[in-house]
Scaffold this active site. Sequence first.
Site, PDB file in Angstrom:
ATOM      1  N   PHE A   1       1.311  11.049   4.280  1.00 43.17           N
ATOM      2  CA  PHE A   1       0.415   9.891   4.317  1.00 43.17           C
ATOM      3  C   PHE A   1       1.076   8.763   5.135  1.00 43.17           C
ATOM      4  O   PHE A   1       2.269   8.516   4.996  1.00 43.17           O
ATOM      5  CB  PHE A   1       0.122   9.429   2.879  1.00 43.17           C
ATOM      6  CG  PHE A   1      -0.942   8.389   2.821  1.00 43.17           C
ATOM      7  CD1 PHE A   1      -2.276   8.740   2.902  1.00 43.17           C
ATOM      8  CD2 PHE A   1      -0.618   7.052   2.715  1.00 43.17           C
ATOM      9  CE1 PHE A   1      -3.272   7.771   2.882  1.00 43.17           C
ATOM     10  CE2 PHE A   1      -1.608   6.073   2.689  1.00 43.17           C
ATOM     11  CZ  PHE A   1      -2.934   6.439   2.770  1.00 43.17           C
TER      12      PHE A   1
ATOM     13  N   ASP B   1       5.800  11.245  -4.163  1.00 42.49           N
ATOM     14  CA  ASP B   1       4.603  10.397  -4.122  1.00 42.49           C
ATOM     15  C   ASP B   1       3.499  11.201  -4.816  1.00 42.49           C
ATOM     16  O   ASP B   1       3.029  12.207  -4.280  1.00 42.49           O
ATOM     17  CB  ASP B   1       4.231  10.065  -2.670  1.00 42.49           C
ATOM     18  CG  ASP B   1       2.996   9.149  -2.584  1.00 42.49           C
ATOM     19  OD1 ASP B   1       2.234   9.083  -3.580  1.00 42.49           O
ATOM     20  OD2 ASP B   1       2.793   8.524  -1.529  1.00 42.49           O
TER      21      ASP B   1
ATOM     22  N   TYR C   1      -5.567   3.878  -8.452  1.00 42.61           N
ATOM     23  CA  TYR C   1      -7.009   3.664  -8.214  1.00 42.61           C
ATOM     24  C   TYR C   1      -7.747   4.959  -7.897  1.00 42.61           C
ATOM     25  O   TYR C   1      -8.932   4.945  -7.641  1.00 42.61           O
ATOM     26  CB  TYR C   1      -7.261   2.615  -7.109  1.00 42.61           C
ATOM     27  CG  TYR C   1      -6.386   2.736  -5.881  1.00 42.61           C
ATOM     28  CD1 TYR C   1      -6.632   3.689  -4.914  1.00 42.61           C
ATOM     29  CD2 TYR C   1      -5.308   1.874  -5.702  1.00 42.61           C
ATOM     30  CE1 TYR C   1      -5.824   3.790  -3.802  1.00 42.61           C
ATOM     31  CE2 TYR C   1      -4.491   1.965  -4.589  1.00 42.61           C
ATOM     32  CZ  TYR C   1      -4.750   2.919  -3.638  1.00 42.61           C
ATOM     33  OH  TYR C   1      -3.947   3.025  -2.534  1.00 42.61           O
ATOM     34  N   LYS C   2      -7.018   6.094  -7.902  1.00 37.04           N
ATOM     35  CA  LYS C   2      -7.687   7.380  -7.642  1.00 37.04           C
ATOM     36  C   LYS C   2      -8.084   7.991  -8.985  1.00 37.04           C
ATOM     37  O   LYS C   2      -9.035   7.537  -9.604  1.00 37.04           O
ATOM     38  CB  LYS C   2      -6.763   8.288  -6.839  1.00 37.04           C
ATOM     39  CG  LYS C   2      -6.305   7.664  -5.510  1.00 37.04           C
ATOM     40  CD  LYS C   2      -5.392   8.588  -4.764  1.00 37.04           C
ATOM     41  CE  LYS C   2      -4.723   7.925  -3.567  1.00 37.04           C
ATOM     42  NZ  LYS C   2      -5.657   7.422  -2.555  1.00 37.04           N
TER      43      LYS C   2
ATOM     44  N   ARG D   1     -13.477  15.383   3.249  1.00 36.59           N
ATOM     45  CA  ARG D   1     -12.649  15.526   2.051  1.00 36.59           C
ATOM     46  C   ARG D   1     -13.499  15.240   0.823  1.00 36.59           C
ATOM     47  O   ARG D   1     -14.204  14.243   0.759  1.00 36.59           O
ATOM     48  CB  ARG D   1     -11.454  14.579   2.125  1.00 36.59           C
ATOM     49  CG  ARG D   1     -10.317  14.994   1.219  1.00 36.59           C
ATOM     50  CD  ARG D   1      -9.140  14.059   1.355  1.00 36.59           C
ATOM     51  NE  ARG D   1      -9.483  12.703   0.961  1.00 36.59           N
ATOM     52  CZ  ARG D   1      -8.602  11.734   0.775  1.00 36.59           C
ATOM     53  NH1 ARG D   1      -7.323  11.956   0.968  1.00 36.59           N
ATOM     54  NH2 ARG D   1      -8.989  10.529   0.405  1.00 36.59           N
TER      55      ARG D   1
HETATM   56  C1  LIG Z   1      -0.255   9.673  -0.745  1.00 37.85           C
HETATM   57  C2  LIG Z   1      -0.531   8.211  -0.703  1.00 37.85           C
HETATM   58  N1  LIG Z   1       0.484   7.339  -0.733  1.00 37.85           N
HETATM   59  C3  LIG Z   1       0.259   6.006  -0.691  1.00 37.85           C
HETATM   60  C4  LIG Z   1      -1.035   5.507  -0.607  1.00 37.85           C
HETATM   61  C5  LIG Z   1      -1.357   4.048  -0.447  1.00 37.85           C
HETATM   62  O1  LIG Z   1      -0.597   3.175  -1.099  1.00 37.85           O
HETATM   63  P1  LIG Z   1      -1.044   1.673  -1.320  1.00 37.85           P
HETATM   64  O2  LIG Z   1      -1.662   1.603  -2.674  1.00 37.85           O
HETATM   65  O3  LIG Z   1       0.200   0.912  -1.184  1.00 37.85           O
HETATM   66  O4  LIG Z   1      -2.060   1.309  -0.287  1.00 37.85           O
HETATM   67  C6  LIG Z   1      -2.107   6.374  -0.583  1.00 37.85           C
HETATM   68  C7  LIG Z   1      -3.473   5.838  -0.497  1.00 37.85           C
HETATM   69  O5  LIG Z   1      -4.463   6.493  -0.430  1.00 37.85           O
HETATM   70  C8  LIG Z   1      -1.858   7.763  -0.623  1.00 37.85           C
HETATM   71  O6  LIG Z   1      -2.867   8.629  -0.578  1.00 37.85           O
END
Ligand SMILES: Cc1ncc(COP(=O)(O)O)c(C=O)c1O
Length: 412
Positions: free
Chosen positions: A138, A215, A240-241, A387
């Site tokens: 990402f 992550d 938030y997911k 997706r």
């Molecule tokens: C794998 C992954 N890492 C990090 C993030 C984003 O992080 P942040 O909440 O800091 O925007 C996302 C956002 O979709 C993500 O899918």
Amino acid sequence: MSQNAAALRARARDLDAADPLAAYAMRFAPGEGADGAALVSYLDGNSLGRPVETVPDALAAFARHEWGGRLIRGWDEGWLALPQSLGDRIGAACLGAASGQTVVADSTSVLIFKLLRAAIAAQSDSARDELVILRDEFPTDRFIVERIAADHGLTVRWVDAPLEAGIMPELAAEAVSDRTIAALFSGVAYRSAWWADMPAITRIVQAAGALVIWDCSHAVGSVPMQFDEWGVDMAVGCSYKYLNGGPGAPAWSYVAARHHAALRNPIAGWIGAASPFAMTSGFEAAPGIRALASGTPPVLAMVPLAEMVSLIERAGIDAIRAKSIALTEYAIELVDALIPAASLSSPRDAARRGGHLTIEHPKSAIAVERLWAEGVIPDFRHPSGVRIGLSPLSTTFAEVERGIRALATALS
Ligand SMILES: Cc1ncc(COP(=O)(O)O)c(C=O)c1O
């Protein structure tokens, strides 16, 4: 409708009728479709989960009674401890983490920065000089790794993985060495949904003397994890997911207890200090996971997240995973039957697949634009991916059927 399509639709009814978690779907905001009509199908729960139906009342009650009633006293009465108490609940419900190792704070990006810098600090008396990451990771993860490497004179070791997969033990084994400081990998890959063999890869990275940072933004609340048992060093994820915390909800981070004594937070703010209200002249880190905090906790933003954590605690992550597999299996069956020109860039093996699917088709971009206007909401992933995020507690099989049937029409 063809006989096959009618049979697939009937199967959605059967699957919903047999679903032990079916009642949970009624407990989320339904969403609005085009021109105020009902939403036809929400297939983006892995980007932004729906709010739990109790969220508006919970927010109003918080504003009225806790903030409005208790005012400044609220900090001592629970707000200051909320990042750890909610972190513990996420740890127990989703991460296999004993209490005292998970904290809610910041954004995923900021926590990734903090963990990487902490990993570098922990290895500072070695000659190690490499950070390992996937070339298709990402963007925020890659950007932060690249910037930290540039600022610290380190080298980024890029790992290439197949499009429909993600990090695998053999790729990790090739990439890590006695030069590795830390490897940052996704538990579930954001594009393919590849669920990495987290315990095996953790062991491989550690056998090279390096630290692993997972992550888990696309994993938390969808696949069961056992951080303590797997010996994970550090992890991070957004909320938030599949944790339905709402737009910009704070992230969470796990740091194994064995690393706490040496944990060096690069943003040494007062809330991460041992005695925030002693107004000391120098910084002394708080004991335990609070050392990862920096500033005032985002208490208001944790209210919606706590509502979803309650639902996950009640449903249980194993039952959620079972439904998640059933949803993605059914979605694949629909794609194979209704969109023969599409290919799947997600694993067909359910054991290696998280909660979403990516379907490749040259007309994806235009189809997604059209679907959004019709109240069918999947995600577009550059350059040709649609997706589909199937959030187990809020998604019904009927919704998947409606969405993929509409997708088939839009792509044809
Ligand atoms: C794998 C992954 N890492 C990090 C993030 C984003 O992080 P942040 O909440 O800091 O925007 C996302 C956002 O979709 C993500 O899918």
